[in-house]
Design a protein around this motif. Structure first.
Motif, PDB file in Angstrom:
ATOM      1  N   GLY A 169      68.402   6.046  30.176  1.00 27.28           N
ATOM      2  CA  GLY A 169      68.098   5.965  28.758  1.00 27.28           C
ATOM      3  C   GLY A 169      67.145   4.861  28.376  1.00 27.28           C
ATOM      4  N   VAL A 170      66.415   4.309  29.344  1.00 25.04           N
ATOM      5  CA  VAL A 170      65.488   3.213  29.074  1.00 25.04           C
ATOM      6  C   VAL A 170      64.243   3.738  28.367  1.00 25.04           C
ATOM      7  CG1 VAL A 170      64.025   1.444  30.128  1.00 25.04           C
ATOM      8  CG2 VAL A 170      66.304   1.898  31.048  1.00 25.04           C
ATOM      9  N   HIS A 171      63.882   3.128  27.248  1.00 24.50           N
ATOM     10  CA  HIS A 171      62.670   3.510  26.530  1.00 24.50           C
ATOM     11  C   HIS A 171      61.438   3.036  27.306  1.00 24.50           C
ATOM     12  CE1 HIS A 171      64.802   4.863  23.003  1.00 24.50           C
ATOM     13  NE2 HIS A 171      65.406   3.703  22.859  1.00 24.50           N
ATOM     14  N   LEU A 172      60.474   3.921  27.461  1.00 18.10           N
ATOM     15  CA  LEU A 172      59.227   3.572  28.133  1.00 18.10           C
ATOM     16  C   LEU A 172      58.177   3.243  27.079  1.00 18.10           C
ATOM     17  CD1 LEU A 172      59.223   6.458  30.775  1.00 18.10           C
ATOM     18  CD2 LEU A 172      60.141   4.144  31.015  1.00 18.10           C
ATOM     19  N   TYR A 173      57.386   2.216  27.345  1.00 13.32           N
ATOM     20  CA  TYR A 173      56.359   1.825  26.386  1.00 13.32           C
ATOM     21  C   TYR A 173      55.266   2.893  26.320  1.00 13.32           C
ATOM     22  CZ  TYR A 173      58.268  -2.856  25.718  1.00 13.32           C
ATOM     23  OH  TYR A 173      59.077  -3.917  25.377  1.00 13.32           O
TER      24      TYR A 173
END
Length: 312
Positions: A121-125
């Protein structure tokens, strides 16, 4: 009275925190959203070329300073993008299970490309242009993952992004995604030709041409009414020109002029492509001739727009 004010302030802070948490929660696809598709690595390579994956992720000839690459199959990352927000570093996307994406499932890859969300669930830039890649068909993404899995495993240590506050709060990217990421696939225009629709898919999806040729607002989102009207480079050196059908853009170019430019890098004025467009044009030259024709056909349908305020 002071106690009452303090309690109200605490309640407002809790409400704001809860709202931020909910608004920035990752939105992803599930396994049931994936089609029953047999991977085609050959088509995946075409998507790899159209997307220019090597230009950001292959080992740079000179770390962090050059677009030149030694080997487009060694996707160890390391190139940096220096912007007003700070410095972004392109990650390792080789099939290495430790420092690359070898441990990613197909679903992980699809969520990264269409939702901007990595495993866990890590947001990617959005320096990674998933705002365009989201328009790709899931079947093409499955093919792209299959092709990437055939490339060499490369171990590398890529630096962490070095961003200034508040952009270093990764969770905040969820707000951007709420505004600009819907995960929807490109929808062909029923009134357009098959060639125009193919070109639209390549330009708006894997080719991510919108990302460089369009100005952005304060949040980093593309200004839709000025799409393709030109923009300055995020690195502050030069930029991308207007490619709409206006006189300021490429309105005077014929469809064959565009095809010839994509194939050779030479424009109707006998000038040649330069700077960051060089690897893009070289990739276009490697696509099937029918794809270059399709891209040209689609560009000729873009509405005429005057140069944006950011057009170099």
């Amino acid at each position: 009275m002071a106690l009452k004010i303090s309690l109200i302030a605490v309640a407002l802070l809790i409400a704001a925190g809860l709202a931020f948490y909910l608004l920035t929660t990752s939105v992803t696809f599930s396994a049931s959203d994936l089609p029953d598709h047999v991977p085609d690595a050959a088509n995946g390579k075409t998507m790899f070329i159209a997307g220019g994956c090597a230009e950001c992720h292959a080992v740079p000839a000179k770390a962090c300073e050059s677009l030149d690459i030694e080997d487009e199959t060694r996707l160890a990352g390391g190139r940096c993008l220096k912007t007003d927000l700070g410095t972004f570093y392109a990650p390792n996307i080789s099939p290495d299970p430790e420092s690359g994406i070898g441990g990613w499932s197909t679903l992980d890859f699809v969520n990264a490309m269409k939702r901007g969300v990595g495993p866990g669930g890590v947001h990617l830039y959005p320096a990674f242009p998933y705002t365009s890649y989201q328009r790709m068909r899931i079947s093409d993404l499955i093919d792209l993952k299959a092709y990437l899995d055939t490339l060499p495993q490369v171990q590398s240590a890529v630096p962490d992004n070095d961003l200034r506050f508040p952009y270093n709060i990764r969770r905040g990217v969820g707000i951007f995604q709420r505004l600009y990421v819907d995960g929807k696939t490109f929808v062909p225009d029923p009134d357009a030709t098959e060639s125009v629709n193919r070109g639209g898919y390549l330009v708006l999806g894997p080719g991510h041409c919108t990302e460089c040729h369009s100005p952005r607002n304060a949040l980093g989102g593309v200004i839709a009414r000025e799409a393709f009207a030109g923009a300055k480079s995020p690195e502050g050196r030069g930029g991308a020109p207007n490619i709409t059908t206006s006189p300021e853009g490429i309105g005077d170019w014929s469809q064959q002029d565009i095809v010839y430019f994509l194939e050779t890098g030479s424009d109707p004025d006998f000038d040649v492509v330069g700077e960051s467009m060089i690897p893009v044009q070289e990739n276009m030259a490697r696509l099937p001739a029918s794809d270059r024709e399709a891209i040209a056909a689609f560009l000729k349908t873009l509405p005429a727009r005057p140069d944006s305020a950011e057009t170099p």
